[in-house]
Design an enzyme around this catalytic site. Sequence first.
Site, PDB file in Angstrom:
ATOM      1  CE1 TYR A  39      -3.959   2.166   0.243  1.00 15.19           C
ATOM      2  CE2 TYR A  39      -2.519   3.502   1.479  1.00 15.19           C
ATOM      3  CZ  TYR A  39      -3.719   3.334   0.680  1.00 15.19           C
ATOM      4  OH  TYR A  39      -4.762   4.276   0.713  1.00 15.19           O
ATOM      5  CG  PHE A  89      -7.012  18.150 -24.230  1.00  9.52           C
ATOM      6  CD1 PHE A  89      -7.218  17.689 -25.712  1.00  9.52           C
ATOM      7  CD2 PHE A  89      -7.386  17.336 -23.176  1.00  9.52           C
ATOM      8  CE1 PHE A  89      -7.631  16.246 -25.895  1.00  9.52           C
ATOM      9  CE2 PHE A  89      -7.700  15.900 -23.456  1.00  9.52           C
ATOM     10  CZ  PHE A  89      -8.053  15.338 -24.898  1.00  9.52           C
ATOM     11  CB  THR A  90     -12.060  17.766 -24.070  1.00 11.47           C
ATOM     12  OG1 THR A  90     -10.943  16.800 -23.834  1.00 11.47           O
ATOM     13  CG2 THR A  90     -12.351  18.028 -25.521  1.00 11.47           C
ATOM     14  CG  ASP A 108      -1.004  18.370 -21.425  1.00  4.75           C
ATOM     15  OD1 ASP A 108      -0.390  17.210 -21.639  1.00  4.75           O
ATOM     16  OD2 ASP A 108      -2.196  18.263 -21.870  1.00  4.75           O
ATOM     17  CE  LYS A 144      -3.628  10.720 -24.385  1.00  9.54           C
ATOM     18  NZ  LYS A 144      -4.441  10.863 -23.130  1.00  9.54           N
ATOM     19  NE  ARG A 173     -11.410  15.494 -29.806  1.00 13.11           N
ATOM     20  CZ  ARG A 173     -11.387  14.917 -28.608  1.00 13.11           C
ATOM     21  NH1 ARG A 173     -10.207  14.635 -28.109  1.00 13.11           N
ATOM     22  NH2 ARG A 173     -12.340  14.775 -27.738  1.00 13.11           N
ATOM     23  CG  PHE A 187     -16.287  14.382 -26.546  1.00 16.30           C
ATOM     24  CD1 PHE A 187     -15.885  15.587 -25.606  1.00 16.30           C
ATOM     25  CD2 PHE A 187     -15.207  13.663 -26.422  1.00 16.30           C
ATOM     26  CE1 PHE A 187     -14.973  15.725 -25.127  1.00 16.30           C
ATOM     27  CE2 PHE A 187     -14.352  13.563 -25.390  1.00 16.30           C
ATOM     28  CZ  PHE A 187     -14.178  14.669 -24.725  1.00 16.30           C
TER      29      PHE A 187
HETATM   30  N1  F0G Z   1      -3.873  16.171 -22.098  1.00 18.81           N
HETATM   31  C1  F0G Z   1      -3.758  15.826 -23.428  1.00 18.81           C
HETATM   32  C2  F0G Z   1      -3.175  16.598 -24.516  1.00 18.81           C
HETATM   33  C3  F0G Z   1      -4.645  14.752 -23.924  1.00 18.81           C
HETATM   34  O1  F0G Z   1      -4.526  14.390 -25.155  1.00 18.81           O
HETATM   35  C4  F0G Z   1      -5.128  13.872 -22.808  1.00 18.81           C
HETATM   36  C5  F0G Z   1      -6.081  12.796 -23.213  1.00 18.81           C
HETATM   37  C6  F0G Z   1      -5.118  14.399 -21.652  1.00 18.81           C
HETATM   38  C7  F0G Z   1      -4.347  15.632 -21.228  1.00 18.81           C
HETATM   39  C8  F0G Z   1      -6.005  13.485 -20.480  1.00 18.81           C
HETATM   40  O2  F0G Z   1      -5.343  12.249 -20.238  1.00 18.81           O
HETATM   41  O3  F0G Z   1      -6.838  10.625 -20.874  1.00 18.81           O
HETATM   42  O4  F0G Z   1      -5.071  10.046 -19.379  1.00 18.81           O
HETATM   43  O5  F0G Z   1      -7.075  11.563 -18.425  1.00 18.81           O
HETATM   44  N2  F0G Z   1      -6.309  12.431 -24.389  1.00 18.81           N
HETATM   45  C9  F0G Z   1      -6.831  11.356 -25.098  1.00 18.81           C
HETATM   46  C10 F0G Z   1      -7.057  11.563 -26.506  1.00 18.81           C
HETATM   47  C11 F0G Z   1      -8.254  11.011 -24.244  1.00 18.81           C
HETATM   48  O6  F0G Z   1      -7.736  10.674 -27.183  1.00 18.81           O
HETATM   49  O7  F0G Z   1      -6.610  12.455 -27.041  1.00 18.81           O
HETATM   50  P1  F0G Z   1      -6.122  11.118 -19.880  1.00 18.81           P
END
Ligand code: F0G
Length: 469
Positions: A83, A135-136, A226, A269, A393, A460
């Site tokens: 843990y 970013f979303t 990021d 990624k 997108r 989305f």
């Molecule tokens: N920042 C970027 C630039 C991303 O592309 C993503 C995720 C995140 C943050 C968030 O990270 O998914 O690990 O919580 N992008 C994915 C995509 C979902 O399909 O582009 P996460």
Amino acid sequence: MTEMKTTGQQLGRRSWAEPWKIKMVEPLFMSTPEQRRAAMHEAGYNTFLLKSEDVYIDLLTDSGTSAMSDRQWAGMMLGDEAYAGSRNFYHLEAAVQQYYGYRYIVPTHQGRGAENLISQAAITRGQFVPGNMYFTTTRLHQELAGGIFVDVIIDEAHDPASLHPFKGNVDIGKVQSLIEREGAGNIAYISLAGTVNMAGGQPVSMANVRELRALCGQHGIRIYLDATRMVENAFFIQEREPGYADHSIAEIVKEFCGYTDGAWMSAKKDNLVNIGGWLAVNHEDVFERARNMVVVYEGLHTYGGMAGRDMEALAIGIEESMQDQHVRSRIGQVRYLGTLLEQWGIPMVKPVGGHAIFLDARAFYPHLAQSVFPGQTLAAELYLDSGVRSMERGVVSAGRDPETGDHRYPKLELTRLTIPRRVYTQSHMDVVAESVKAVYDRREETRGLRMVYEPQYLRFFQARFEPIE
Ligand code: F0G
């Protein structure tokens, strides 16, 4: 008739091949058009709602979809599932310190966990958060923490046809006027992404981050990165920026991060794992806050939602992700697909970025208004044609303005073909390209979609649609 493949030589260069070979295979399901019609209908014309088993080539995302190496799998067996104080955490910490250069590390279950921590730790309600395009999930966490996102990317980023080599760059003038207008104290931090996902995987130059650092230094504003696709960003610096051709990817990443005060990471990624993330910062005050909050949202500060084995695979993935040959072949595969599409005049974001091809759905379907969701429509059409899964997108991803409640209509209305790392072959890319062409050839018959269900957050992922007859 035997079909000829387009070789590297025909494309005017020597052929390259992946610096790995395949040890284990995963069979794919090859569906019929009737099966795909039924599956798409059931999924509400949203590729996020398809069952993975109904997909042939899955280009929904490069997130958590990479193939791990034999070394990473071996590392999974070395998981210390304690843990507290798992040895794998210390390996992860050392890898982040060595390759990214930050002082303090907080592990998280994935990128948005780290986004939550940094947003809560570094934003005071009402402060502005300038960034190089939204970013979303990033913007949502900034808004939930009371921040106001301001787009400060260069104008070229919003133009799919602009060939600017660093379309992810921050417009320093836009940051300067924001500081003059609102005062440095009302700016939480700069939210800098390398590469910029929503702009098409476009990079930021070293000169730009250096200039940004100088400006922020004068005003005491911190820069958080990021770093999700920073390795890919480094490749473009090595290739395009004078003075960096003989620097390794690892050296470039380290120098770039050195101009920033910390980073959040979706390790799913660049870092070559199926789950995981981290936050890393240089200032103790932010670290203290984030390390305290992680126990509320993720788990203890030495696992942050990951198993010990996940952290071991991640530590090894960080090291593998920095290898020049790996990055070259990864981006080379994306470009191979881009070159095939380009020769048929398929409209897309140029130059081709690091992780995906972004089809320009507006130019693809010039007869469709943005209100009938051309990007979403194109993703549905591609699946119906061949079982290839892509992602919208555009206006669906952009969501609604929290003040007015109206759709946000972004200039970029795109459909993303995202390439997982170390998963598909050149032949898969050929199949994808030919499917895009088939959909393009019958574009005039395509009508668009109507939204019939809309969830409150990040719509989305779960929205549903119906075809317009
Ligand atoms: N920042 C970027 C630039 C991303 O592309 C993503 C995720 C995140 C943050 C968030 O990270 O998914 O690990 O919580 N992008 C994915 C995509 C979902 O399909 O582009 P996460």
